[in-house]
Design an enzyme around this catalytic site. Sequence first.
Site, short mmCIF file in Angstrom:
data_model
loop_
_atom_site.label_atom_id
_atom_site.label_comp_id
_atom_site.label_asym_id
_atom_site.label_seq_id
_atom_site.Cartn_x
_atom_site.Cartn_y
_atom_site.Cartn_z
N HIS A 1 -7.39 -4.75 10.08
CA HIS A 1 -7.12 -4.50 8.66
C HIS A 1 -5.81 -5.13 8.21
O HIS A 1 -4.89 -5.31 9.01
CB HIS A 1 -7.23 -3.01 8.29
CG HIS A 1 -6.09 -2.13 8.68
ND1 HIS A 1 -6.28 -0.88 9.22
CD2 HIS A 1 -4.74 -2.28 8.60
CE1 HIS A 1 -5.10 -0.31 9.44
NE2 HIS A 1 -4.16 -1.13 9.08
N ASP B 1 0.82 -1.22 0.00
CA ASP B 1 0.00 0.00 0.00
C ASP B 1 0.85 1.27 0.00
O ASP B 1 2.07 1.21 0.19
CB ASP B 1 -0.97 -0.01 1.20
CG ASP B 1 -0.30 -0.41 2.51
OD1 ASP B 1 0.94 -0.39 2.58
OD2 ASP B 1 -1.03 -0.73 3.46
N GLU C 1 -9.74 -1.78 5.00
CA GLU C 1 -10.40 -1.39 6.24
C GLU C 1 -11.69 -2.19 6.45
O GLU C 1 -12.27 -2.70 5.48
CB GLU C 1 -10.75 0.10 6.18
CG GLU C 1 -9.52 1.01 6.14
CD GLU C 1 -8.88 1.21 7.51
OE1 GLU C 1 -8.87 0.26 8.33
OE2 GLU C 1 -8.39 2.32 7.77
#
Length: 241
Positions: free
Chosen positions: A138, A67, A143
């Site tokens: 998460h 990410d 999420e």
Amino acid sequence: MELIVAKNYFDMSRKAANIISAQMILKPDSVLGLATGSTPVGIYDQLVEWYQKGDLDFSRITTVNLDEYRGLSPENEQSYHYFMMQHLFSRVNLPAEKHFLPDGMNPDSDAECRRYKGIIDSLGGTDLQLLGLGHNGHIGFNEPSDSFARDVHLVSLTEQTIEANKRFFASADDVPRQAYTMGVGTILQAKKILLAVSGAEKAKALQQVMSGPICPQVPGSVLQLHPDVIIVADEAASALI
Ligand code: GLP
């Protein structure tokens, strides 16, 4: 799922690093999926130490990170690009063209999701995906939600995550509100998954991940569906298992 209980953070880091180094030795051209946050710092330090001793070689490794914050450039000290350079990439012989993260500065978020998915697909997915665990369960930046997102996507961060991650920023207001993340489908495509968890504040989330219902409200619970997951957790994090 296999759980390995470590004594403490240091022991967890060494055990997890051992698993990554075994992967690198068995398959020197492995594609490693990498993670950020405070959990993997000790793992990267250990890998660097073994690299410096001549035991590990990153020259044929490729890495893809989970990410990246939207709106932060690689030069921004809070970006995950910067984190990875600081903790791993600049310290080992991983060629610059062989590490990949989402581009937080791409103005076109749809194009960025497609671009990053294309990179992961062209590599054939990851051989080993390292994951940390958020306090709310998460993984990456997937999420809690009412549905699972499969592919690379843009997410709005929850207040809990902004609160947890503000320690890396001047204030909570400085934490970006959006991030790119691999989807749970991308993560599950990994041949092997290594989840590292440390600290009593993660114990509830780890319990839900391992033995709760598989549901998008606890994104990490989806790991129950993967055939090859190793969890390395310290005693504090595994207290409720
Ligand atoms: C961030 C990252 C996650 C990470 C989580 C936990 O939100 N996107 O990949 O697992 O934080 O971080 P920490 O290890 O600092 O608790």
